[in-house]
Design a protein around this motif. Structure first.
Motif, short mmCIF file in Angstrom:
data_model
loop_
_atom_site.label_atom_id
_atom_site.label_comp_id
_atom_site.label_asym_id
_atom_site.label_seq_id
_atom_site.Cartn_x
_atom_site.Cartn_y
_atom_site.Cartn_z
N ALA A 76 0.88 -1.32 0.20
CA ALA A 76 -0.05 -0.02 0.09
C ALA A 76 0.78 1.10 0.03
N THR A 77 2.10 1.15 0.26
CA THR A 77 2.91 2.51 0.65
C THR A 77 3.32 2.89 -0.74
N GLU A 78 3.53 2.04 -1.96
CA GLU A 78 3.89 2.47 -3.07
C GLU A 78 2.55 3.35 -3.83
N ALA A 79 1.52 2.68 -3.43
CA ALA A 79 0.23 3.51 -3.76
C ALA A 79 0.06 4.76 -3.23
N ILE A 80 0.42 4.87 -1.85
CA ILE A 80 0.48 6.17 -1.29
C ILE A 80 1.19 7.50 -1.93
N TYR A 81 2.32 6.92 -2.06
CA TYR A 81 3.58 7.66 -2.85
C TYR A 81 3.00 8.07 -4.42
N LEU A 82 2.54 7.05 -5.05
CA LEU A 82 2.00 7.35 -6.31
C LEU A 82 0.72 8.41 -6.47
N ILE A 83 0.07 8.25 -5.46
CA ILE A 83 -1.25 8.99 -5.46
C ILE A 83 -0.83 10.45 -5.11
N ALA A 84 0.03 10.67 -4.08
CA ALA A 84 0.53 11.83 -3.86
C ALA A 84 1.24 12.72 -5.01
N GLN A 85 1.84 11.87 -6.01
CA GLN A 85 2.73 12.02 -7.00
C GLN A 85 1.74 12.70 -8.07
N ALA A 86 0.48 11.83 -8.37
CA ALA A 86 -0.45 12.16 -9.50
C ALA A 86 -1.25 13.31 -8.87
N PHE A 87 -1.47 13.78 -7.60
CA PHE A 87 -2.00 14.91 -7.06
C PHE A 87 -1.03 16.09 -6.67
N ARG A 88 0.02 16.06 -7.22
CA ARG A 88 1.11 16.89 -6.84
C ARG A 88 0.43 18.41 -6.88
N GLY A 89 0.95 19.19 -5.72
CA GLY A 89 0.53 20.49 -5.27
C GLY A 89 -0.75 20.54 -4.90
N THR A 98 -2.73 9.31 12.34
CA THR A 98 -2.71 8.36 11.58
C THR A 98 -1.41 7.95 10.93
N PHE A 99 -1.34 6.98 9.93
CA PHE A 99 -0.14 6.40 9.31
C PHE A 99 0.78 7.83 8.66
N ARG A 100 1.92 7.77 9.25
CA ARG A 100 2.99 9.12 8.72
C ARG A 100 2.89 9.15 7.21
N GLU A 101 3.03 8.00 6.53
CA GLU A 101 3.44 7.99 5.26
C GLU A 101 2.72 9.07 4.22
N TYR A 102 1.31 9.08 4.67
CA TYR A 102 0.39 9.93 3.82
C TYR A 102 1.12 11.41 3.95
N GLU A 103 1.27 11.94 4.81
CA GLU A 103 2.06 13.09 5.26
C GLU A 103 3.40 13.22 4.50
N ASP A 104 4.06 12.24 4.49
CA ASP A 104 5.34 12.24 3.99
C ASP A 104 5.35 12.23 2.54
N ALA A 105 4.63 11.37 1.76
CA ALA A 105 4.59 11.29 0.40
C ALA A 105 4.10 12.69 0.02
N CYS A 106 3.11 13.43 0.57
CA CYS A 106 2.56 14.64 0.30
C CYS A 106 3.69 15.79 0.26
N GLU A 107 4.35 15.75 1.35
CA GLU A 107 5.30 16.75 1.56
C GLU A 107 6.56 16.65 0.30
N ILE A 108 7.00 15.18 -0.08
CA ILE A 108 7.77 15.28 -1.18
C ILE A 108 7.25 15.82 -2.38
N HIS A 109 5.88 15.79 -2.52
CA HIS A 109 5.11 16.28 -4.15
C HIS A 109 4.61 17.68 -3.69
N ASP A 110 5.06 18.31 -2.63
CA ASP A 110 4.66 19.90 -2.59
C ASP A 110 3.30 20.15 -2.44
N HIS A 111 2.47 19.34 -1.69
CA HIS A 111 1.35 19.41 -1.26
C HIS A 111 1.10 20.65 -0.16
N ASN A 112 0.02 21.31 -0.51
CA ASN A 112 -0.22 22.14 0.59
C ASN A 112 -0.98 21.31 1.74
N LEU A 113 -0.50 20.87 2.77
CA LEU A 113 -0.94 20.46 3.66
C LEU A 113 -1.64 20.99 5.06
#
Length: 341
Positions: A76-89, A98-113
């Motif tokens: 599921a972790t690859e899915a999290i990072y792919l989704i964050a990339q697909a919705f970049r910014g 919750t699970f920290r990877e949601y946040e970490d993946a979004c930070e890598i892909h410049d989400h406004n969190l």
């Protein structure tokens, strides 16, 4: 986040006798799977299917949906990072703790969190929302009808719902086919948890085809290795699970721990649950349990919204569960003695 998860036995020199830190059920019998993989070990000399087509077809058949509404991922972790990339910014909300990877993946892909304690707090211009259902680490489960109302009221917001622990609850949550009526819902699924194969890394996404295509645009070919794909095919066709006894044991352990002085149990219907120390730090308790008993718990201090007093337990076999309760009681008594003394 490379470090800071549970199952971090590699950080200790002491032998781990029982691992309470991982939410994976470690008593699952994988003998037949191991034999199957061994008989097919020569297949590693060939490339796997680049997008796990055969496995997608089987998952689709099991779920009653199209193979084009499924994306197989390296856990599921690859899915999290792919989704964050697909919705970049995107402007993105994470329901915490919750699970920290949601946040970490979004930070890598410049989400406004931003972070919310309730789905009622979603801001009108939010493009993406992450929630775990059942939730790690609290075990909280959001009612299906409640989620439908929230999602229907926010049609321009895409909801990523991580259902990795769906196998461990009898609570009614969405099936993949039910969720597909919403174009703004992506479900995450994990075979890692229900079949206890975290070392193989296998999960999948379900969503309407346009969302799957958007996410798969960023996917690498061959991200899911040959043995993982074979394991998925074998498990889905040959292995079933029933965690009812396991969940009953969790309830028993929660009740016992709730009777320990200076420990607050946050009750959960899952096989894992949060505890909070009224005195001392979870990191110190963790160190004590490893060194004296070879027991590993999850220090939950790095979950956003929690602090250094929280730890998480995933129950194991009854004898070690009983010993864990005894050990925690010993440690809390020692902390009280230090305070008094």
């Amino acid at each position: 986040m490379i470090t800071g998860h549970g199952d971090d036995a590699y950080q200790f020199d002491h032998k781990i006798v029982s691992n309470f830190s991982s939410n994976v059920y470690n008593k699952f019998d994988l003998k037949d799977l191991k034999e199957y993989l061994w008989t097919n070990i020569s297949s590693i000399h060939s490339y796997p299917e680049p997008d796990a087509l055969t496995l997608r077809k089987l998952i689709g058949k099991k779920l009653g949906i199209s193979k084009d509404e499924i994306g197989v991922t390296n856990g599921a972790t690859e899915a999290i990072y792919l989704i964050a990339q697909a919705f970049r910014g995107s402007k993105t909300a994470v329901l915490i703790p919750t699970f920290r990877e949601y946040e970490d993946a979004c930070e890598i892909h410049d989400h406004n969190l931003y972070y919310i304690d309730s789905l009622e707090d979603i801001q009108p211009d939010t493009q993406l929302v992450w929630l775990c259902n059942p939730n790690n680490p609290t075990g909280e489960i959001y009612d299906k009808a409640y989620l439908e109302r929230i999602i229907s009221n926010n049609p321009n917001t895409c909801f990523v719902i991580d259902q990795s622990y769906a196998a461990f609850t009898n609570h009614i949550i969405w099936s993949a086919s039910q969720a597909l009526k919403f174009n703004n819902v992506i479900l995450l699924h994990s075979l890692t948890k229900c079949y206890a194969i975290p070392g193989l890394r296998l999960g999948y996404i379900t969503a309407q085809k346009n969302k799957i295509d958007k996410i798969k645009h960023y996917s690498m070919p061959w991200s899911v290795n040959q043995l993982a794909q074979l394991a998925g095919l074998y498990l889905l066709d040959n292995v079933s699970y029933d965690f009812s006894d396991y969940l009953q044991e969790s309830q028993r352990v929660q009740k016992q721990l709730a009777e320990v002085s200076r420990v607050k149990v946050h009750t959960s219907g899952m096989h894992f649950f949060l505890c909070q120390l009224e005195l001392g730090k979870a990191a110190d308790l963790k160190k004590y349990l490893v060194e004296k008993y070879g027991f590993l718990i999850r220090d939950a201090a790095n979950f956003r919204g929690l602090n250094e007093s929280y730890f998480r337990i995933a129950v194991q076999e009854k004898s070690n569960n009983n010993l864990l309760v005894k050990a925690i009681k010993e440690w809390t008594r020692s902390q009280t003695s230090l305070l008094i003394g």
